[in-house]
Scaffold this active site. Structure first.
Site, PDB file in Angstrom:
ATOM      1  N   CYS A   2     -20.562  71.473  -0.609  1.00  0.00           N
ATOM      2  CA  CYS A   2     -20.165  71.607  -1.964  1.00  0.00           C
ATOM      3  C   CYS A   2     -18.802  72.223  -1.997  1.00  0.00           C
ATOM      4  CB  CYS A   2     -21.134  72.259  -2.708  1.00  0.00           C
ATOM      5  SG  CYS A   2     -22.585  71.977  -2.950  1.00  0.00           S
ATOM      6  N   ARG A  27     -14.850  67.714   2.921  1.00  0.00           N
ATOM      7  CA  ARG A  27     -15.995  68.555   3.396  1.00  0.00           C
ATOM      8  C   ARG A  27     -17.530  67.602   3.201  1.00  0.00           C
ATOM      9  NH1 ARG A  27     -14.485  74.148   1.973  1.00  0.00           N
ATOM     10  NH2 ARG A  27     -16.748  74.591   1.484  1.00  0.00           N
ATOM     11  N   TRP A  76     -22.919  68.296  -2.563  1.00  0.00           N
ATOM     12  CA  TRP A  76     -23.612  67.837  -1.415  1.00  0.00           C
ATOM     13  C   TRP A  76     -25.106  68.306  -1.465  1.00  0.00           C
ATOM     14  CZ3 TRP A  76     -26.401  69.612   2.974  1.00  0.00           C
ATOM     15  CH2 TRP A  76     -26.213  68.903   4.052  1.00  0.00           C
ATOM     16  N   ASN A 102     -21.673  76.468  -4.903  1.00  0.00           N
ATOM     17  CA  ASN A 102     -21.546  76.095  -3.633  1.00  0.00           C
ATOM     18  C   ASN A 102     -22.600  77.032  -2.892  1.00  0.00           C
ATOM     19  OD1 ASN A 102     -21.259  75.564  -1.035  1.00  0.00           O
ATOM     20  ND2 ASN A 102     -19.307  76.182  -0.861  1.00  0.00           N
ATOM     21  N   GLY A 103     -23.686  76.662  -2.467  1.00  0.00           N
ATOM     22  CA  GLY A 103     -24.573  77.430  -1.891  1.00  0.00           C
ATOM     23  C   GLY A 103     -25.979  77.045  -2.067  1.00  0.00           C
ATOM     24  N   GLU A 485     -19.606  66.338  23.758  1.00  0.00           N
ATOM     25  CA  GLU A 485     -18.416  66.353  23.008  1.00  0.00           C
ATOM     26  C   GLU A 485     -18.275  64.671  22.805  1.00  0.00           C
ATOM     27  OE1 GLU A 485     -17.580  67.815  20.472  1.00  0.00           O
ATOM     28  OE2 GLU A 485     -15.629  66.835  19.964  1.00  0.00           O
ATOM     29  N   LYS A 489     -19.072  62.904  19.051  1.00  0.00           N
ATOM     30  CA  LYS A 489     -18.164  62.350  18.427  1.00  0.00           C
ATOM     31  C   LYS A 489     -18.586  60.854  17.840  1.00  0.00           C
ATOM     32  CE  LYS A 489     -15.897  64.576  17.157  1.00  0.00           C
ATOM     33  NZ  LYS A 489     -15.920  65.886  17.558  1.00  0.00           N
ATOM     34  N   GLU A 492     -21.338  60.687  15.199  1.00  0.00           N
ATOM     35  CA  GLU A 492     -21.042  61.173  14.013  1.00  0.00           C
ATOM     36  C   GLU A 492     -20.416  60.272  13.332  1.00  0.00           C
ATOM     37  OE1 GLU A 492     -18.393  64.458  15.405  1.00  0.00           O
ATOM     38  OE2 GLU A 492     -19.366  65.492  13.604  1.00  0.00           O
ATOM     39  N   HIS A 508     -33.447  62.741  36.299  1.00  0.00           N
ATOM     40  CA  HIS A 508     -34.753  63.279  35.779  1.00  0.00           C
ATOM     41  C   HIS A 508     -35.127  62.988  34.354  1.00  0.00           C
ATOM     42  CE1 HIS A 508     -34.335  66.241  38.965  1.00  0.00           C
ATOM     43  NE2 HIS A 508     -33.112  66.214  38.851  1.00  0.00           N
ATOM     44  N   LYS A 607     -17.978  69.022   6.404  1.00  0.00           N
ATOM     45  CA  LYS A 607     -16.953  69.705   7.032  1.00  0.00           C
ATOM     46  C   LYS A 607     -17.358  71.125   7.552  1.00  0.00           C
ATOM     47  CE  LYS A 607     -13.131  69.744   9.446  1.00  0.00           C
ATOM     48  NZ  LYS A 607     -13.268  69.257  10.804  1.00  0.00           N
TER      49      LYS A 607
HETATM   50  C1  F6R Z   1     -18.361  67.823  14.946  1.00  0.00           C
HETATM   51  C2  F6R Z   1     -18.093  69.079  13.789  1.00  0.00           C
HETATM   52  C3  F6R Z   1     -19.213  69.786  13.701  1.00  0.00           C
HETATM   53  C4  F6R Z   1     -18.545  71.297  13.678  1.00  0.00           C
HETATM   54  C5  F6R Z   1     -19.568  72.337  13.370  1.00  0.00           C
HETATM   55  C6  F6R Z   1     -18.862  73.952  13.474  1.00  0.00           C
HETATM   56  O1  F6R Z   1     -17.018  67.021  14.868  1.00  0.00           O
HETATM   57  O2  F6R Z   1     -17.017  68.942  13.302  1.00  0.00           O
HETATM   58  O3  F6R Z   1     -20.010  69.804  14.719  1.00  0.00           O
HETATM   59  O4  F6R Z   1     -18.048  71.305  15.013  1.00  0.00           O
HETATM   60  O5  F6R Z   1     -20.019  72.198  12.053  1.00  0.00           O
HETATM   61  O6  F6R Z   1     -17.976  74.032  12.596  1.00  0.00           O
HETATM   62  P1  F6R Z   1     -17.176  75.018  12.786  1.00  0.00           P
HETATM   63  O7  F6R Z   1     -16.168  75.104  13.667  1.00  0.00           O
HETATM   64  O8  F6R Z   1     -16.212  75.026  11.307  1.00  0.00           O
HETATM   65  O9  F6R Z   1     -17.851  76.522  12.706  1.00  0.00           O
END
Ligand code: F6R
Length: 612
Positions: A2, A27, A76, A102-103, A485, A489, A492, A508, A607
């Site tokens: 949020c 976000r 959210w 937010n929370g 990673e 990507k 996601e 394995h 985000k």
């Molecule tokens: C992946 C992504 C998330 C963040 C994770 C940590 O693309 O963006 O996996 O890396 O939520 O977020 P931060 O770095 O803000 O602690």
């Protein structure tokens, strides 16, 4: 998660709040809303809508809201579906108070039952609505902030809130405990926001609320107090991020813009951190004394998601360059473990936002046990930076795309630099060797540019595979985290199932998956494990898997094994994750756009994950 924006001042609040909401879109959200005090009638008018901000915008265009005090929110969903009724702001029984949150309020059910017994009428399934009814209950001949403080004391959970009331129409009140909230300080106007880019076009001066603080804003003044009402004095922080950095600058998506920013960001970081003449590495906010760092016995890295993958690279780097045992955990595991750490442990917390709830909880546990904590973080003044002993800012600028790209390479660069710094002060590497490494590291921005010049080729290759059912990413040693990673990507932003694996683990289990319907991305730049990767590629080939290889320039052997090779410039293998990740990011981006996915705001993702 949020997002909150609030405004009090000389302009029409809706003209600030709507663009503010759009800047919060990154976000992640599923509904939005706005509440403004209409001065002529002294009433609160609320507009809410599920779906994109443009739906809310349409509502407001058809019935504009005139007034200089308001709050707005992107939701959210946690408690209750993303419907109009559950969208914020929420109001009290008399429509005199409006609130955004937010929370999560963990004890909302018991409070709600009690309030219903007392005659309050609820209109949503949210946990949030209890806060506004609690304020209503206490708001009898006392100021709004006092009623809010009384309400907040009853809550268990995490929150940042913004509140307005027709009883005190020239006031905007905010509070935080566990979720971020900042004040933007302007001239004849003040702002509340979840983060700085939301109002960066209106002001560059900010105040970061700490845990359990309440802010009371008027258009020309502000005051801050703790939950007991004691005044708190705080300095403004100037954020020199340019608003253009928070815009797309002609790119179709923030993600693509951010991928392309990486060479410049890394170059700037290296220029800022390495003294050209002395070659000394400096970190201006790294406040842990050298003496303490000399004596640490082990390193523990905590992070989530992409930052966690940067942390795994960090583990390899610290062990190989600094000869210090290094462990890594995802923050959500770290915080609940029986941690064997003490004052001889250095905990490195990596986070783009500096607001990730699990990472914050992790460092609090670490500090309880006496460990020293360094934050590698992108957001100035974020909670993580304020609670850590030392900070290394990644200075990547605002990252708006939900999928992290430039923050990752900036985190890696910070880790390399810190490792060289540590190796130097602990005298485990001669300075001649460190300088040689730094020379190689300085070549990376140009080498990144060379990879990005091949974007057309990478796009074509990626789109060709956009209809495959799943992807496997394989890497070894320092590029094992690159495989994780790459897979993250892709899943996601394209929603294609993708797994990252240490290539040695292929036999394995994952080898059972390989057939002509699956792509296997093999990360095989020149390195000490190169031959092992070649064996993996042979094995995949003989099972008809579709191979996309990432290899060093002029690698003819790979070309003979698979037609689909993306080349990266040769570098010392220790730095290869910085180059390898660019094609991985681009593969994910082009597959996702080919599948018409919303790459900047993928479904269900936020985000900044500010709740557990
Ligand atoms: C992946 C992504 C998330 C963040 C994770 C940590 O693309 O963006 O996996 O890396 O939520 O977020 P931060 O770095 O803000 O602690």
């Amino acid at each position: 998660m949020c997002g909150i924006v609030g405004y009090i001042g000389k302009r029409q609040a809706q003209d600030i709040l709507l663009p503010g909401l759009k800047r919060l879109e990154y976000r992640g959200y599923d509904s939005s809303g706005i509440a403004i005090i209409l001065p002529e009638k002294n009433t609160i008018s609320v507009r809410k809508s599920p779906g994109k901000i443009r739906c809310l915008e349409r509502l407001i265009k058809s019935k504009p809201l005139s007034g200089g005090v308001g709050i707005a929110h992107t939701r959210w969903a946690t408690h209750g579906a993303p419907t109009k009724a559950n969208a914020h702001p929420h109001t009290d029984c008399n429509n005199e108070i409006a609130l955004v949150h937010n929370g999560i309020i963990e004890n909302y059910e018991t409070i709600k039952e009690q309030l219903i017994r007392e005659g309050h009428i609820f209109h949503s399934q949210t946990d949030t609505e209890v806060i506004v009814h609690l304020i209503e209950k206490f708001y009898k001949n006392i100021p709004l902030e006092e009623a809010l403080r009384k309400a907040l004391r009853l809550l268990i959970g995490s929150f940042a809130v913004g509140v307005i009331s027709t009883k005190e129409p020239n006031k905007l009140v905010g509070a935080r405990s566990g979720s971020p909230l900042i004040l933007g300080i302007g001239e004849g106007e003040n702002f509340l926001a979840s983060d700085a880019p939301v109002v960066l076009d209106a002001t560059k001066d900010f105040i970061f609320l700490d845990e359990n603080e309440v802010a009371v804003l008027a258009k020309d003044s502000f005051k801050i107090m703790d939950f007991d009402g004691k005044t708190v004095f705080k300095d403004k922080v100037r954020i020199n991020w340019d608003i253009a950095q928070a815009q797309k600058n002609g790119y179709p998506h923030f993600m693509l813009k951010e991928i392309n920013e990486q060479p410049k960001i890394i170059e700037n970081l290296l220029n800022a951190r390495i003294n050209k003449e002395t070659k000394k590495i400096n970190f201006e906010e790294q406040n842990i004394p050298e003496e303490n760092l000399k004596n640490i016995k082990n390193i523990f890295i905590v992070a989530c998601g992409t930052a966690y993958h940067a942390g795994i690279v960090g583990k390899y780097i610290f062990e190989s360059l600094c000869s210090i045992p290094a462990q890594i955990d995802v923050s959500s595991e770290f915080r609940y473990r029986d941690l064997l750490i003490d004052s001889n442990t250095l905990v490195i917390a990596i986070s783009q936002s500096g607001e990730t709830a699990d990472t914050l909880a992790g460092i609090r546990e670490a500090k309880k046990r006496g460990a020293q904590v360094i934050a590698i973080c992108n957001v100035l003044g974020s909670t993580l930076t304020r609670e850590s002993d030392g900070i290394i800012y990644t200075h990547a600028g605002p990252e708006i795309g939900v999928a992290s790209t430039k923050a990752y390479t900036a985190q890696l660069t910070a880790l390399y630099l810190f490792a060289f710094y540590l190796a130097g002060i602990r005298s485990v590497l001669p300075s001649s060797k460190i300088n040689k490494y730094l020379c190689e590291l300085r070549k990376i921005p140009k080498q990144m540019e060379a990879v990005l010049k091949e974007q057309g080729v990478i796009a074509k290759l990626s789109r060709k595979h956009a209809n495959l059912g799943s992807f496997l990413y394989l890497g070894r040693n320092i590029n094992y985290p690159s495989a994780l990673e790459g897979a993250l990507k892709l899943k996601e932003i394209s929603y294609i199932p993708a797994e990252g694996y240490a290539a040695g683990e292929m036999k394995h289990g994952p080898i059972a998956l390989i057939d002509e319907y699956r792509a296997v991305v093999c990360i095989a730049p020149w390195s000490k494990v190169y031959e092992k990767m070649i064996s993996n590629i042979q094995e995949i080939r003989s099972r008809k898997g579709k191979i996309i290889a990432i290899a060093s320039h002029n690698d003819k052997e790979i070309k003979e094994l698979t037609g689909e090779v993306i080349y990266i410039p040769k570098t010392d293998e220790i730095f290869s994750p910085l180059l390898v990740v660019l094609p991985l990011q681009l593969i994910a981006y082009h597959i996702a756009t080919k599948r018409a996915c919303d790459v900047d705001q993928p479904r269900n993702l936020a985000k900044s994950v500010t709740v557990e």
